[in-house]
Design an enzyme around this catalytic site. Structure first.
Site, short mmCIF file in Angstrom:
data_model
loop_
_atom_site.label_atom_id
_atom_site.label_comp_id
_atom_site.label_asym_id
_atom_site.label_seq_id
_atom_site.Cartn_x
_atom_site.Cartn_y
_atom_site.Cartn_z
N LYS A 195 0.92 -1.13 0.05
CA LYS A 195 0.00 0.07 0.12
C LYS A 195 0.86 1.28 -0.05
O LYS A 195 1.34 1.65 0.72
CB LYS A 195 -0.78 0.04 1.04
CG LYS A 195 -2.31 0.60 0.98
CD LYS A 195 -2.20 2.11 0.87
CE LYS A 195 -2.03 2.96 2.02
NZ LYS A 195 -1.96 4.49 1.81
N GLY A 248 6.55 5.24 8.64
CA GLY A 248 5.63 6.57 8.59
C GLY A 248 5.75 7.07 9.89
O GLY A 248 6.68 6.98 10.79
N SER A 249 4.60 7.64 10.33
CA SER A 249 4.33 8.39 11.79
C SER A 249 4.23 7.42 12.80
O SER A 249 3.71 6.33 12.54
CB SER A 249 3.24 9.45 11.50
OG SER A 249 2.16 8.76 11.82
N GLU A 270 9.20 1.46 11.22
CA GLU A 270 10.18 2.38 11.04
C GLU A 270 9.42 3.94 11.16
O GLU A 270 8.90 4.11 10.25
CB GLU A 270 11.03 2.27 9.91
CG GLU A 270 12.34 3.12 9.99
CD GLU A 270 12.45 4.40 9.13
OE1 GLU A 270 12.11 5.23 9.76
OE2 GLU A 270 12.61 4.39 7.82
N CYS A 304 12.84 11.04 7.78
CA CYS A 304 12.70 10.74 9.33
C CYS A 304 14.19 11.08 9.94
O CYS A 304 14.27 10.94 11.14
CB CYS A 304 12.29 9.17 9.31
SG CYS A 304 13.44 8.00 8.38
N GLU A 401 7.66 15.87 15.40
CA GLU A 401 8.44 15.81 13.97
C GLU A 401 7.88 16.70 13.05
O GLU A 401 6.69 16.33 12.30
CB GLU A 401 8.44 14.27 13.48
CG GLU A 401 9.23 13.80 12.30
CD GLU A 401 9.28 12.55 11.66
OE1 GLU A 401 10.37 12.08 11.54
OE2 GLU A 401 7.92 11.81 12.10
#
Length: 500
Positions: A195, A248-249, A270, A304, A401
């Site tokens: 996805k 992602g977040s 991650e 990131c 972030e």
């Protein structure tokens, strides 16, 4: 201007035409329309205009993709020898380079990053990742053990593919993040439902076509485009998925981990980062200034591992902040497809608004915007390179972030390193960090104190396919890249045989 103006011979391809076609889901080796019939728009972040449309997949489409992946896992893919898998993965790497210009065009148009970064960085690195794991396909061995129990025993282990994997990837490095997940899964013999981010789904669809051209059996790699709240959530909770990998977040990572509890599927994450960059007074300041600027502003800060907290010894603080500000101001902003562009837009209006909201909160709390902090007077979702001073650890700009070209600058005095180490570790994240010094002893001592999965010394954002990458604390579980990533996609089976 298109990539054909800058690509080398053999690297061209009509990526722009591919982007502008309506794209269907890729399930079982075929392009299929979504069950709902709905489509979603993909924007050009440099202008805000609609580039193209992709299918809006949901739970029904996820069900179909998982079924296709299960059939492939239990069928031709599991019957294929490791050397055959290796050749297919290597051939895919060759095709990525053969179509480098096309893939770079797609990557830049939907993400906004400079075309040079796509063509000379992300695309060849993507190919390198597939080549690295192609080599691992024939080297996934178990081991024999000598047991102490009485009797005559032969005991050994097998490393077996975990099964059907769901992979949810972000929009900041669409092709590279795909490779980080897909390549080790293929090498171990797993099948995949991918996805991609709704902002950058088109490159994944083109790469899936190239995977079929390389010889990948139908159903081994499936791509379901759509929104995270629909397709991503359905994948996370799907009982037919054996393992889920997400980049992602941190907030989304928590939701995925919760959803995975249903069938106790394996999870690797991650997640976010708030990387400290530490500049000691003995550092080569020209190198450190250039490195800090690049570490903060590369990819419009959408990394990131971006160096978003800049700790500088007070003796050199003014010079460093001034130098980073000058480097940021000199970066040429523009549409990524323009070869002269050094700083592209952030990926969406939503992301741009979020960055400015955090900056405004910082101002309200007393932070000082030293440079930048504005949107240039042009179309698209641009944010000027920004340095924020007079910050406190409690401020949102220091805690969240930001994921934009924004860095907080903080002076420190302690030569013993304990003070700056405590400040650097004062975050829920622990993904990456950077140290600038010419003192080897201080570099090793400080690297040991920093709670992060990666510590760069006299560099920033250096990655190699052999180097494991992942986080401490709320920056995630597990490691991408390197040999360690293979552990995420295999199960260890122990066989104990009583012999006569």
């Amino acid at each position: 201007m298109t990539i054909q103006d800058v690509a080398a011979p053999g690297q061209s391809g009509d990526g722009e035409a591919f982007v502008r076609r309506d794209q269907m889901l890729f399930i079982g080796g075929k392009h299929v329309p979504p069950v709902s019939g709905q489509m979603l728009d993909v924007e050009d972040p440099s202008s805000g205009e609609v580039l193209g449309r992709v299918a809006e997949g949901d739970k029904a489409d996820v069900d179909a993709a998982v079924m296709a992946a299960r059939r492939a896992f239990e069928g031709p893919w599991s019957e294929m020898s490791p050397s055959e898998r290796s050749r297919i993965i290597w051939r895919l790497a060759d095709l990525i380079l053969d179509h480098a210009g096309e893939l770079a065009t797609i990557n830049t148009l939907e993400n906004g990053k400079p075309i040079g970064d796509s063509l000379n960085g992300e695309v060849p690195f993507t190919a390198d990742v597939f080549r690295y794991y192609a080599g691992w396909a024939t080297k996934l061995n178990g081991e024999t053990m000598t047991v102490s129990a009485p009797g005559n025993w032969h005991t050994y282990t097998r490393r077996e593919p975990i099964g059907v994997t769901a992979q949810i990837i972000p929009w900041n490095f669409p092709l590279a993040m795909l490779a980080w997940k897909v390549a080790p899964a293929l090498a171990t013999g797993c099948t995949i439902v991918l996805k991609p981010a709704e902002q950058t789904p088109i490159g994944a669809l083109r790469l899936a076509e190239l995977a079929m051209e390389a010889g990948l059996p139908e159903g081994v790699l499936n791509v379901v485009t759509g929104y995270g709240a629909m397709a991503g959530a359905a994948l996370s909770a799907h009982p037919g998925v054996d393992k889920i990998a997400f980049t992602g977040s941190t907030a989304t990572g928590r939701a995925i981990a919760t959803a995975a509890i249903g069938n106790l599927k394996k999870v690797s994450l991650e997640l976010g980062g708030k990387a400290p960059t530490i500049i000691l007074p003995d550092a080569d300041l020209d190198m450190a200034i250039a490195g800090a600027a690049s570490g903060s502003f590369f990819n419009a800060g959408q990394s990131c591992g971006a160096g978003t907290r800049l700790y500088v010894h007070r003796d050199v603080y003014d010079r460093v902040v001034e130098g980073v500000a000058e480097q940021g101001a000199a970066m040429q902003m523009g549409a990524g497809i323009d070869p002269a562009t050094q700083l592209g837009p952030v990926v969406s209006q939503k992301q741009q608004s979020r960055i400015f909201r955090i900056l405004e909160e910082g101002r309200d709390e007393g932070a000082e915007v030293v440079c930048g902090g504005f949107a240039p007077n042009r179309e698209g979702y641009f944010v000027s390179p920004t340095i924020v001073g007079n910050v406190r650890s409690s401020m949102a700009v220091m805690r969240e972030e930001v994921f934009g070209p924004v860095v907080c600058a903080i002076p420190f005095d302690d030569d013993g390193l304990d003070e700056v180490a405590r400040a650097a570790n004062d975050t829920e994240y622990g993904l990456a960090s950077a140290i600038w010094t010419n003192d080897l002893s201080k570099a090793h001592r400080l690297a040991a104190k920093i709670k992060a999965g990666t510590v760069w010394v006299n560099t920033h954002n250096f990655n190699d396919v052999t180097m494991p990458f992942g986080g401490f604390k709320q920056s995630g579980w597990g490691r991408d890249l390197g040999a360690q990533a293979l552990d995420l996609y295999t199960e260890t089976k122990t066989v104990a045989m009583r012999l006569p």
